[in-house]
Write a protein that holds these residues in place. Sequence first.
Motif, PDB file in Angstrom:
ATOM      1  N   PHE A 121      34.655  71.454  -4.213  1.00  0.00           N
ATOM      2  CA  PHE A 121      34.648  72.010  -4.958  1.00  0.00           C
ATOM      3  C   PHE A 121      33.437  72.534  -3.724  1.00  0.00           C
ATOM      4  CE2 PHE A 121      36.745  70.361  -8.951  1.00  0.00           C
ATOM      5  CZ  PHE A 121      37.083  71.806  -9.490  1.00  0.00           C
ATOM      6  N   LEU A 122      33.453  74.180  -3.427  1.00  0.00           N
ATOM      7  CA  LEU A 122      32.518  75.123  -3.146  1.00  0.00           C
ATOM      8  C   LEU A 122      30.969  75.369  -4.074  1.00  0.00           C
ATOM      9  CD1 LEU A 122      34.207  76.517   0.394  1.00  0.00           C
ATOM     10  CD2 LEU A 122      32.982  74.945  -0.305  1.00  0.00           C
ATOM     11  N   ASP A 123      32.027  75.878  -4.616  1.00  0.00           N
ATOM     12  CA  ASP A 123      31.400  76.670  -6.387  1.00  0.00           C
ATOM     13  C   ASP A 123      31.863  76.576  -7.060  1.00  0.00           C
ATOM     14  OD1 ASP A 123      32.337  79.556  -6.058  1.00  0.00           O
ATOM     15  OD2 ASP A 123      31.357  79.806  -4.682  1.00  0.00           O
ATOM     16  N   ALA A 124      31.774  76.816  -8.499  1.00  0.00           N
ATOM     17  CA  ALA A 124      32.334  77.102  -9.975  1.00  0.00           C
ATOM     18  C   ALA A 124      33.572  77.790  -9.717  1.00  0.00           C
ATOM     19  CB  ALA A 124      31.400  77.691 -10.755  1.00  0.00           C
ATOM     20  N   ILE A 146      40.579  69.139 -13.519  1.00  0.00           N
ATOM     21  CA  ILE A 146      40.676  68.307 -12.686  1.00  0.00           C
ATOM     22  C   ILE A 146      41.424  66.716 -13.072  1.00  0.00           C
ATOM     23  CG2 ILE A 146      39.156  66.434 -11.271  1.00  0.00           C
ATOM     24  CD1 ILE A 146      36.886  68.535 -11.694  1.00  0.00           C
ATOM     25  N   GLY A 147      42.538  66.731 -12.822  1.00  0.00           N
ATOM     26  CA  GLY A 147      43.208  65.138 -12.903  1.00  0.00           C
ATOM     27  C   GLY A 147      43.452  64.698 -12.011  1.00  0.00           C
ATOM     28  N   ASN A 274      38.371  59.068  -9.862  1.00  0.00           N
ATOM     29  CA  ASN A 274      38.413  59.224  -8.247  1.00  0.00           C
ATOM     30  C   ASN A 274      37.746  60.088  -8.359  1.00  0.00           C
ATOM     31  OD1 ASN A 274      40.274  57.229  -7.409  1.00  0.00           O
ATOM     32  ND2 ASN A 274      41.877  58.203  -8.259  1.00  0.00           N
ATOM     33  N   THR A 275      36.661  61.266  -8.077  1.00  0.00           N
ATOM     34  CA  THR A 275      35.871  62.140  -7.895  1.00  0.00           C
ATOM     35  C   THR A 275      35.229  62.437  -7.234  1.00  0.00           C
ATOM     36  OG1 THR A 275      34.072  60.739 -10.020  1.00  0.00           O
ATOM     37  CG2 THR A 275      36.225  61.888 -10.817  1.00  0.00           C
ATOM     38  N   GLU A 276      34.678  60.933  -6.277  1.00  0.00           N
ATOM     39  CA  GLU A 276      34.047  61.119  -5.361  1.00  0.00           C
ATOM     40  C   GLU A 276      33.665  62.472  -4.256  1.00  0.00           C
ATOM     41  OE1 GLU A 276      36.847  58.116  -4.351  1.00  0.00           O
ATOM     42  OE2 GLU A 276      35.843  58.798  -6.139  1.00  0.00           O
ATOM     43  N   SER A 277      35.032  62.408  -4.153  1.00  0.00           N
ATOM     44  CA  SER A 277      35.336  64.001  -3.064  1.00  0.00           C
ATOM     45  C   SER A 277      35.369  65.219  -3.545  1.00  0.00           C
ATOM     46  CB  SER A 277      36.482  63.502  -2.298  1.00  0.00           C
ATOM     47  OG  SER A 277      37.475  63.536  -3.152  1.00  0.00           O
ATOM     48  N   LEU A 278      34.635  64.836  -4.486  1.00  0.00           N
ATOM     49  CA  LEU A 278      35.221  66.168  -5.290  1.00  0.00           C
ATOM     50  C   LEU A 278      33.988  67.244  -5.061  1.00  0.00           C
ATOM     51  CD1 LEU A 278      37.030  65.816  -8.634  1.00  0.00           C
ATOM     52  CD2 LEU A 278      37.779  66.943  -6.605  1.00  0.00           C
TER      53      LEU A 278
END
Length: 468
Positions: A121-124, A146-147, A274-278
Amino acid sequence: MSDDKTLHIAVIGSGGAAMAAALKAVERGARVTLIERGTLGGTCVNVGCVPSKILIRAAHIAHWRTESPFDTGLSAQAPVVDRAKLLAQQQGRVEELRDAKYAGILRDHPAITVLSGEARFLDAHRLAVTLNDGGERIIDFDRAFIGTGARPAEPPVPGLANTPYLTSTSALALDTIPERLIVLGAGLVALELAQAFARLGSRVTVLARSRLLSAEDPAIGEAVETAFRREGIEVLKQTQSGRIDHVDGEFVLETNAGTLRADQLLVATGRTPNTESLNLESIGVTTAQGAIRVDDRLRTTVPDIYAAGDCTELPEFVYVAAAGGSRAAVNMTGGKATLDLSAMPAVIFTDPQVATVGLTEAEALEQGFSVDTRVLDLENVPRALVNFDTLGFIKMVAQRDTGRLLGVQAVAGEAGELIQAAALALRARMTVEEIGDELFPYLTMVEGLKLCAQTFTKDVTQLSCCAG
Protein backbone atom coordinates in the motif's frame (compact mmCIF):
# COMPACT_ATOMS: atom_id res chain seq x y z
CA MET A 1 -9.77 6.42 -7.67
CA SER A 2 -10.87 4.55 -10.77
CA ASP A 3 -11.28 6.48 -14.00
CA ASP A 4 -14.74 5.16 -14.90
CA LYS A 5 -17.90 4.85 -12.83
CA THR A 6 -17.52 1.11 -12.24
CA LEU A 7 -16.36 0.42 -8.69
CA HIS A 8 -12.77 -0.84 -8.79
CA ILE A 9 -11.70 -3.31 -6.10
CA ALA A 10 -8.11 -4.47 -5.62
CA VAL A 11 -7.90 -7.99 -4.20
CA ILE A 12 -4.56 -9.09 -2.76
CA GLY A 13 -4.19 -12.86 -2.74
CA SER A 14 -5.92 -15.71 -4.57
CA GLY A 15 -6.87 -18.21 -1.88
CA GLY A 16 -10.26 -19.01 -0.39
CA ALA A 17 -10.96 -15.54 1.02
CA ALA A 18 -9.59 -13.61 -1.95
CA MET A 19 -11.37 -15.69 -4.60
CA ALA A 20 -14.68 -15.47 -2.77
CA ALA A 21 -14.28 -11.69 -2.47
CA ALA A 22 -13.33 -11.27 -6.12
CA LEU A 23 -16.17 -13.40 -7.48
CA LYS A 24 -18.83 -11.86 -5.24
CA ALA A 25 -17.60 -8.35 -6.06
CA VAL A 26 -17.89 -8.83 -9.83
CA GLU A 27 -21.25 -10.53 -9.35
CA ARG A 28 -22.35 -7.28 -7.71
CA GLY A 29 -21.10 -5.11 -10.57
CA ALA A 30 -17.55 -4.20 -9.59
CA ARG A 31 -14.39 -4.77 -11.60
CA VAL A 32 -11.48 -6.45 -9.85
CA THR A 33 -7.71 -6.39 -10.09
CA LEU A 34 -6.40 -9.49 -8.34
CA ILE A 35 -2.73 -9.55 -7.30
CA GLU A 36 -0.96 -12.81 -6.47
CA ARG A 37 2.75 -12.99 -5.75
CA GLY A 38 3.04 -16.81 -5.83
CA THR A 39 0.93 -19.77 -6.89
CA LEU A 40 -2.76 -19.23 -7.56
CA GLY A 41 -5.11 -20.88 -5.09
CA GLY A 42 -3.60 -20.10 -1.72
CA THR A 43 -3.01 -22.58 1.10
CA CYS A 44 -6.03 -24.88 0.97
CA VAL A 45 -5.81 -26.34 -2.51
CA ASN A 46 -2.01 -26.19 -2.83
CA VAL A 47 -0.42 -27.03 0.51
CA GLY A 48 -3.24 -27.38 3.03
CA CYS A 49 -6.66 -29.03 3.10
CA VAL A 50 -6.57 -30.87 -0.22
CA PRO A 51 -3.11 -32.53 -0.17
CA SER A 52 -3.28 -33.23 3.57
CA LYS A 53 -6.63 -34.99 3.33
CA ILE A 54 -5.37 -37.06 0.41
CA LEU A 55 -2.36 -38.11 2.50
CA ILE A 56 -4.57 -38.83 5.51
CA ARG A 57 -6.95 -40.92 3.41
CA ALA A 58 -4.11 -42.97 1.95
CA ALA A 59 -2.72 -43.49 5.46
CA HIS A 60 -6.17 -44.55 6.70
CA ILE A 61 -6.38 -47.22 3.99
CA ALA A 62 -2.84 -48.40 4.77
CA HIS A 63 -3.80 -48.69 8.43
CA TRP A 64 -6.94 -50.70 7.73
CA ARG A 65 -5.05 -53.08 5.46
CA THR A 66 -2.59 -53.62 8.30
CA GLU A 67 -5.00 -53.81 11.20
CA SER A 68 -8.78 -53.66 11.68
CA PRO A 69 -11.38 -54.77 14.22
CA PHE A 70 -12.28 -57.65 11.90
CA ASP A 71 -8.85 -59.30 11.71
CA THR A 72 -10.13 -62.50 13.34
CA GLY A 73 -12.09 -63.16 10.16
CA LEU A 74 -10.28 -61.11 7.54
CA SER A 75 -6.62 -61.55 6.70
CA ALA A 76 -4.45 -58.46 7.17
CA GLN A 77 -1.11 -57.62 5.64
CA ALA A 78 0.87 -54.39 5.82
CA PRO A 79 0.99 -52.82 2.34
CA VAL A 80 4.15 -51.74 0.56
CA VAL A 81 4.10 -47.94 0.61
CA ASP A 82 5.40 -46.25 -2.55
CA ARG A 83 5.39 -42.66 -1.34
CA ALA A 84 6.64 -41.28 -4.65
CA LYS A 85 3.60 -42.69 -6.47
CA LEU A 86 1.23 -41.53 -3.74
CA LEU A 87 2.77 -38.06 -3.99
CA ALA A 88 2.27 -38.01 -7.77
CA GLN A 89 -1.40 -38.97 -7.30
CA GLN A 90 -1.79 -36.31 -4.60
CA GLN A 91 -0.18 -33.53 -6.63
CA GLY A 92 -2.11 -34.53 -9.74
CA ARG A 93 -5.39 -33.94 -7.94
CA VAL A 94 -4.07 -30.66 -6.48
CA GLU A 95 -3.20 -29.41 -9.96
CA GLU A 96 -6.61 -30.45 -11.32
CA LEU A 97 -8.45 -28.56 -8.59
CA ARG A 98 -6.21 -25.51 -8.79
CA ASP A 99 -6.87 -25.22 -12.52
CA ALA A 100 -10.61 -25.95 -12.26
CA LYS A 101 -11.40 -23.81 -9.22
CA TYR A 102 -8.88 -20.98 -9.47
CA ALA A 103 -6.77 -20.52 -12.60
CA GLY A 104 -9.54 -21.54 -15.03
CA ILE A 105 -12.14 -19.28 -13.43
CA LEU A 106 -9.79 -16.29 -13.39
CA ARG A 107 -8.62 -16.97 -16.94
CA ASP A 108 -12.14 -16.80 -18.31
CA HIS A 109 -13.50 -13.89 -16.27
CA PRO A 110 -13.71 -10.61 -18.19
CA ALA A 111 -14.21 -8.46 -15.08
CA ILE A 112 -11.12 -9.76 -13.26
CA THR A 113 -7.57 -8.72 -14.20
CA VAL A 114 -4.82 -10.84 -12.66
CA LEU A 115 -1.37 -9.41 -11.89
CA SER A 116 1.52 -11.64 -10.82
CA GLY A 117 3.52 -9.70 -8.29
CA GLU A 118 3.81 -8.42 -4.75
CA ALA A 119 1.57 -5.59 -3.57
CA ARG A 120 2.22 -2.89 -0.99
CA PHE A 121 0.00 0.00 0.00
CA LEU A 122 1.14 3.52 -0.87
CA ASP A 123 -1.92 5.07 0.75
CA ALA A 124 -5.57 4.21 1.45
CA HIS A 125 -6.44 4.13 -2.30
CA ARG A 126 -3.22 3.18 -4.10
CA LEU A 127 -1.10 0.06 -4.37
CA ALA A 128 2.34 -0.44 -5.87
CA VAL A 129 2.78 -3.90 -7.40
CA THR A 130 6.29 -5.21 -7.96
CA LEU A 131 5.71 -7.49 -10.93
CA ASN A 132 7.27 -10.95 -10.96
CA ASP A 133 8.37 -10.37 -14.57
CA GLY A 134 10.02 -7.07 -13.67
CA GLY A 135 8.85 -3.52 -13.33
CA GLU A 136 6.19 -1.96 -11.16
CA ARG A 137 2.52 -1.03 -11.57
CA ILE A 138 0.58 1.53 -9.58
CA ILE A 139 -3.03 0.50 -8.96
CA ASP A 140 -5.66 3.07 -8.01
CA PHE A 141 -8.67 1.50 -6.30
CA ASP A 142 -11.95 2.44 -4.65
CA ARG A 143 -11.84 -0.47 -2.18
CA ALA A 144 -9.20 -3.05 -1.36
CA PHE A 145 -9.48 -6.55 0.04
CA ILE A 146 -6.58 -8.33 1.77
CA GLY A 147 -6.62 -12.12 1.61
CA THR A 148 -2.92 -12.96 1.85
CA GLY A 149 -3.23 -15.95 4.17
CA ALA A 150 -0.59 -17.28 6.52
CA ARG A 151 2.46 -19.54 6.56
CA PRO A 152 3.90 -21.99 9.09
CA ALA A 153 5.47 -20.19 12.05
CA GLU A 154 9.00 -20.83 13.25
CA PRO A 155 9.16 -21.05 17.05
CA PRO A 156 12.18 -19.36 18.72
CA VAL A 157 13.99 -22.56 19.69
CA PRO A 158 17.79 -22.17 19.75
CA GLY A 159 19.38 -23.87 16.75
CA LEU A 160 16.14 -24.63 14.92
CA ALA A 161 16.57 -22.00 12.21
CA ASN A 162 19.85 -23.59 11.15
CA THR A 163 18.32 -27.03 10.57
CA PRO A 164 16.44 -28.43 7.54
CA TYR A 165 13.26 -29.02 9.53
CA LEU A 166 9.92 -29.77 7.87
CA THR A 167 6.85 -27.56 7.90
CA SER A 168 3.39 -28.83 7.02
CA THR A 169 4.08 -27.58 3.48
CA SER A 170 7.34 -29.47 2.96
CA ALA A 171 6.12 -32.56 4.85
CA LEU A 172 3.27 -32.94 2.37
CA ALA A 173 5.79 -32.79 -0.47
CA LEU A 174 8.09 -35.52 0.91
CA ASP A 175 8.63 -38.34 -1.58
CA THR A 176 9.85 -40.76 1.11
CA ILE A 177 8.51 -41.82 4.49
CA PRO A 178 11.04 -41.08 7.26
CA GLU A 179 11.93 -43.97 9.54
CA ARG A 180 11.85 -41.75 12.64
CA LEU A 181 9.79 -38.56 12.82
CA ILE A 182 9.46 -36.09 15.68
CA VAL A 183 6.48 -33.72 15.54
CA LEU A 184 6.83 -30.46 17.43
CA GLY A 185 3.32 -29.28 18.25
CA ALA A 186 0.01 -30.72 19.41
CA GLY A 187 -2.59 -28.77 17.46
CA LEU A 188 -4.71 -30.03 14.60
CA VAL A 189 -2.06 -29.82 11.85
CA ALA A 190 0.56 -31.52 14.01
CA LEU A 191 -1.74 -34.38 15.02
CA GLU A 192 -3.26 -35.00 11.59
CA LEU A 193 0.18 -35.33 9.99
CA ALA A 194 1.70 -37.25 12.91
CA GLN A 195 -0.91 -39.99 12.62
CA ALA A 196 -0.74 -40.07 8.83
CA PHE A 197 3.03 -40.58 8.77
CA ALA A 198 2.81 -43.17 11.55
CA ARG A 199 0.27 -45.15 9.54
CA LEU A 200 2.50 -44.98 6.47
CA GLY A 201 5.43 -46.44 8.39
CA SER A 202 7.20 -43.76 10.43
CA ARG A 203 8.05 -44.21 14.10
CA VAL A 204 6.49 -41.00 15.39
CA THR A 205 7.00 -39.02 18.60
CA VAL A 206 4.74 -36.04 19.36
CA LEU A 207 6.05 -33.28 21.63
CA ALA A 208 3.24 -31.33 23.32
CA ARG A 209 4.11 -28.19 25.26
CA SER A 210 1.11 -28.88 27.50
CA ARG A 211 -1.35 -31.53 26.25
CA LEU A 212 -2.90 -32.61 22.98
CA LEU A 213 -5.39 -30.11 21.53
CA SER A 214 -5.07 -27.84 24.56
CA ALA A 215 -7.65 -25.37 23.20
CA GLU A 216 -10.37 -28.03 23.29
CA ASP A 217 -12.30 -29.74 26.08
CA PRO A 218 -9.68 -31.83 27.97
CA ALA A 219 -11.57 -35.06 27.28
CA ILE A 220 -10.94 -34.58 23.55
CA GLY A 221 -7.17 -34.55 23.89
CA GLU A 222 -7.33 -37.56 26.21
CA ALA A 223 -9.33 -39.57 23.67
CA VAL A 224 -6.97 -38.71 20.81
CA GLU A 225 -3.97 -39.54 22.99
CA THR A 226 -5.48 -42.95 23.75
CA ALA A 227 -5.94 -43.59 20.03
CA PHE A 228 -2.37 -42.50 19.29
CA ARG A 229 -0.83 -44.68 21.97
CA ARG A 230 -2.91 -47.62 20.74
CA GLU A 231 -1.27 -47.15 17.33
CA GLY A 232 2.25 -46.94 18.76
CA ILE A 233 2.66 -43.16 18.49
CA GLU A 234 4.70 -41.83 21.39
CA VAL A 235 3.16 -38.78 23.07
CA LEU A 236 5.33 -36.64 25.35
CA LYS A 237 3.24 -34.05 27.20
CA GLN A 238 4.56 -31.05 29.12
CA THR A 239 7.65 -31.32 26.93
CA GLN A 240 9.67 -28.47 25.46
CA SER A 241 12.87 -28.40 23.50
CA GLY A 242 15.68 -26.15 24.73
CA ARG A 243 17.86 -26.68 21.68
CA ILE A 244 17.62 -28.37 18.28
CA ASP A 245 20.57 -29.34 16.08
CA HIS A 246 21.06 -31.28 12.87
CA VAL A 247 24.19 -33.42 13.12
CA ASP A 248 25.36 -36.04 10.61
CA GLY A 249 21.95 -36.21 8.95
CA GLU A 250 20.10 -36.56 12.22
CA PHE A 251 17.98 -34.17 14.28
CA VAL A 252 19.00 -33.93 17.92
CA LEU A 253 16.55 -32.33 20.36
CA GLU A 254 17.52 -31.45 23.90
CA THR A 255 14.29 -31.52 25.91
CA ASN A 256 13.14 -31.68 29.51
CA ALA A 257 12.28 -35.33 28.73
CA GLY A 258 15.86 -36.06 27.65
CA THR A 259 17.71 -36.12 24.32
CA LEU A 260 15.60 -37.18 21.36
CA ARG A 261 16.81 -38.11 17.87
CA ALA A 262 15.02 -38.46 14.55
CA ASP A 263 15.57 -38.55 10.80
CA GLN A 264 13.02 -35.77 10.23
CA LEU A 265 11.53 -33.05 12.39
CA LEU A 266 8.10 -31.61 11.60
CA VAL A 267 7.48 -28.22 13.21
CA ALA A 268 3.75 -27.48 13.43
CA THR A 269 3.35 -24.96 16.23
CA GLY A 270 1.11 -22.39 14.56
CA ARG A 271 0.95 -20.02 11.63
CA THR A 272 2.11 -16.48 10.90
CA PRO A 273 -0.03 -14.04 8.85
CA ASN A 274 1.45 -12.93 5.51
CA THR A 275 1.13 -9.20 6.14
CA GLU A 276 4.64 -7.85 6.77
CA SER A 277 5.28 -6.69 3.19
CA LEU A 278 1.98 -4.82 2.74
CA ASN A 279 3.04 -1.57 4.46
CA LEU A 280 -0.10 -1.67 6.61
CA GLU A 281 1.17 0.30 9.58
CA SER A 282 1.97 3.37 7.50
CA ILE A 283 -1.61 3.64 6.21
CA GLY A 284 -3.25 2.97 9.58
CA VAL A 285 -4.37 -0.66 9.31
CA THR A 286 -4.17 -2.13 12.81
CA THR A 287 -2.61 -5.58 13.32
CA ALA A 288 -1.84 -7.77 16.33
CA GLN A 289 1.17 -10.08 15.94
CA GLY A 290 0.75 -9.51 12.22
CA ALA A 291 -2.94 -10.50 12.15
CA ILE A 292 -5.24 -7.83 10.72
CA ARG A 293 -7.99 -6.56 13.00
CA VAL A 294 -11.43 -6.57 11.35
CA ASP A 295 -14.94 -5.83 12.59
CA ASP A 296 -18.00 -8.03 12.05
CA ARG A 297 -18.32 -6.59 8.53
CA LEU A 298 -14.70 -7.54 7.72
CA ARG A 299 -13.62 -3.89 7.63
CA THR A 300 -10.15 -2.98 8.84
CA THR A 301 -9.36 0.20 10.77
CA VAL A 302 -9.12 1.98 7.39
CA PRO A 303 -12.68 2.47 6.01
CA ASP A 304 -12.19 1.31 2.40
CA ILE A 305 -9.88 -1.61 3.16
CA TYR A 306 -11.30 -5.01 4.12
CA ALA A 307 -9.72 -8.36 4.97
CA ALA A 308 -10.61 -11.98 5.77
CA GLY A 309 -9.00 -15.39 6.09
CA ASP A 310 -5.82 -16.48 7.81
CA CYS A 311 -4.18 -13.05 7.59
CA THR A 312 -6.79 -11.81 10.10
CA GLU A 313 -7.72 -12.87 13.64
CA LEU A 314 -10.58 -15.02 12.33
CA PRO A 315 -10.48 -18.83 12.87
CA GLU A 316 -8.15 -20.48 10.37
CA PHE A 317 -10.59 -22.54 8.33
CA VAL A 318 -11.00 -22.12 4.59
CA TYR A 319 -14.81 -22.05 4.78
CA VAL A 320 -14.58 -19.19 7.31
CA ALA A 321 -12.17 -17.43 4.95
CA ALA A 322 -14.51 -17.85 1.98
CA ALA A 323 -17.55 -16.73 3.98
CA GLY A 324 -15.58 -13.69 5.16
CA GLY A 325 -14.45 -12.86 1.64
CA SER A 326 -17.93 -12.99 0.15
CA ARG A 327 -19.43 -10.92 2.96
CA ALA A 328 -16.64 -8.37 2.66
CA ALA A 329 -17.43 -8.06 -1.05
CA VAL A 330 -21.09 -7.41 -0.26
CA ASN A 331 -20.05 -4.64 2.12
CA MET A 332 -17.49 -3.18 -0.30
CA THR A 333 -20.21 -2.89 -2.92
CA GLY A 334 -22.76 -1.10 -0.77
CA GLY A 335 -24.48 -3.96 1.03
CA LYS A 336 -24.66 -4.91 4.68
CA ALA A 337 -23.47 -8.38 5.62
CA THR A 338 -22.00 -9.74 8.83
CA LEU A 339 -20.04 -12.88 9.62
CA ASP A 340 -21.74 -14.84 12.40
CA LEU A 341 -19.48 -17.59 13.78
CA SER A 342 -21.74 -18.64 16.65
CA ALA A 343 -22.53 -21.95 14.92
CA MET A 344 -19.16 -22.56 13.25
CA PRO A 345 -18.40 -26.29 12.93
CA ALA A 346 -14.78 -27.46 13.08
CA VAL A 347 -13.28 -30.85 12.22
CA ILE A 348 -9.88 -32.35 12.98
CA PHE A 349 -9.14 -35.25 10.64
CA THR A 350 -7.40 -37.58 13.04
CA ASP A 351 -8.83 -41.07 13.54
CA PRO A 352 -11.08 -40.91 15.44
CA GLN A 353 -12.07 -37.53 14.10
CA VAL A 354 -12.71 -34.57 16.38
CA ALA A 355 -15.70 -32.36 15.56
CA THR A 356 -17.01 -29.38 17.51
CA VAL A 357 -19.55 -26.60 17.22
CA GLY A 358 -20.71 -23.88 19.58
CA LEU A 359 -19.57 -23.52 23.17
CA THR A 360 -17.62 -25.94 25.33
CA GLU A 361 -18.77 -26.36 28.91
CA ALA A 362 -15.96 -24.08 30.13
CA GLU A 363 -16.81 -21.40 27.55
CA ALA A 364 -20.50 -21.51 28.42
CA LEU A 365 -19.77 -21.08 32.13
CA GLU A 366 -17.35 -18.27 31.33
CA GLN A 367 -20.10 -16.49 29.40
CA GLY A 368 -22.42 -16.72 32.40
CA PHE A 369 -24.70 -19.56 31.33
CA SER A 370 -26.11 -22.00 33.84
CA VAL A 371 -25.41 -25.26 32.02
CA ASP A 372 -26.37 -28.90 31.96
CA THR A 373 -24.14 -31.37 30.12
CA ARG A 374 -24.22 -34.99 29.06
CA VAL A 375 -21.49 -37.25 27.72
CA LEU A 376 -22.48 -40.29 25.69
CA ASP A 377 -19.76 -42.92 25.28
CA LEU A 378 -19.72 -44.57 21.87
CA GLU A 379 -20.50 -47.92 23.46
CA ASN A 380 -24.07 -46.57 23.44
CA VAL A 381 -24.12 -45.74 19.71
CA PRO A 382 -25.25 -48.69 17.53
CA ARG A 383 -23.14 -47.57 14.54
CA ALA A 384 -19.98 -47.68 16.68
CA LEU A 385 -20.94 -51.09 18.07
CA VAL A 386 -21.40 -52.68 14.65
CA ASN A 387 -18.13 -51.07 13.55
CA PHE A 388 -16.41 -52.69 16.57
CA ASP A 389 -14.87 -49.27 17.16
CA THR A 390 -16.20 -47.59 20.29
CA LEU A 391 -13.34 -45.27 21.25
CA GLY A 392 -14.76 -41.79 21.69
CA PHE A 393 -17.78 -39.88 22.90
CA ILE A 394 -20.37 -37.20 22.11
CA LYS A 395 -20.84 -34.36 24.57
CA MET A 396 -23.70 -31.88 24.59
CA VAL A 397 -23.78 -28.58 26.45
CA ALA A 398 -27.24 -27.13 27.09
CA GLN A 399 -28.72 -24.18 28.93
CA ARG A 400 -30.01 -25.55 32.22
CA ASP A 401 -33.35 -23.71 32.43
CA THR A 402 -34.48 -23.95 28.80
CA GLY A 403 -32.64 -27.00 27.48
CA ARG A 404 -31.43 -24.95 24.50
CA LEU A 405 -28.38 -26.48 22.85
CA LEU A 406 -25.21 -24.44 23.37
CA GLY A 407 -22.52 -26.70 21.96
CA VAL A 408 -21.47 -30.19 20.86
CA GLN A 409 -18.07 -31.87 21.01
CA ALA A 410 -17.57 -35.27 19.42
CA VAL A 411 -14.71 -37.74 19.10
CA ALA A 412 -15.75 -40.55 16.79
CA GLY A 413 -15.09 -42.24 13.50
CA GLU A 414 -16.47 -39.85 10.87
CA ALA A 415 -17.39 -37.28 13.54
CA GLY A 416 -17.04 -34.66 10.83
CA GLU A 417 -20.08 -36.12 9.09
CA LEU A 418 -22.34 -35.59 12.11
CA ILE A 419 -21.31 -32.13 13.26
CA GLN A 420 -23.23 -30.17 10.63
CA ALA A 421 -26.49 -31.58 11.97
CA ALA A 422 -25.48 -30.20 15.37
CA ALA A 423 -24.59 -26.86 13.76
CA LEU A 424 -28.03 -26.62 12.16
CA ALA A 425 -29.70 -27.48 15.47
CA LEU A 426 -27.63 -24.80 17.16
CA ARG A 427 -28.52 -22.25 14.50
CA ALA A 428 -32.21 -23.13 14.88
CA ARG A 429 -31.92 -22.68 18.68
CA MET A 430 -33.28 -26.17 19.23
CA THR A 431 -33.54 -27.70 22.67
CA VAL A 432 -32.08 -31.08 23.54
CA GLU A 433 -35.63 -32.37 23.98
CA GLU A 434 -36.47 -31.32 20.40
CA ILE A 435 -33.31 -32.97 19.09
CA GLY A 436 -34.16 -36.15 21.00
CA ASP A 437 -37.62 -36.21 19.41
CA GLU A 438 -36.33 -35.88 15.82
CA LEU A 439 -36.09 -38.83 13.42
CA PHE A 440 -32.50 -39.99 12.86
CA PRO A 441 -31.64 -42.88 10.53
CA TYR A 442 -30.65 -46.01 12.40
CA LEU A 443 -27.09 -47.25 12.23
CA THR A 444 -25.58 -43.89 11.41
CA MET A 445 -23.09 -42.08 13.60
CA VAL A 446 -25.26 -38.97 13.56
CA GLU A 447 -27.86 -40.95 15.51
CA GLY A 448 -25.48 -40.43 18.41
CA LEU A 449 -26.70 -36.82 18.58
CA LYS A 450 -30.26 -38.03 19.19
CA LEU A 451 -29.12 -40.53 21.82
CA CYS A 452 -26.97 -37.97 23.59
CA ALA A 453 -29.89 -35.53 23.62
CA GLN A 454 -32.14 -38.22 25.07
CA THR A 455 -29.74 -38.78 27.98
CA PHE A 456 -30.85 -35.45 29.42
CA THR A 457 -34.20 -37.07 30.30
CA LYS A 458 -33.76 -40.86 30.19
CA ASP A 459 -31.37 -43.78 30.51
CA VAL A 460 -30.61 -44.71 26.90
CA THR A 461 -29.09 -48.03 27.95
CA GLN A 462 -32.64 -49.15 28.71
CA LEU A 463 -33.95 -48.39 25.20
CA SER A 464 -34.32 -51.01 22.48
CA CYS A 465 -31.96 -50.74 19.53
CA CYS A 466 -33.85 -48.15 17.54
CA ALA A 467 -36.38 -46.89 20.04
CA GLY A 468 -37.60 -43.35 19.43
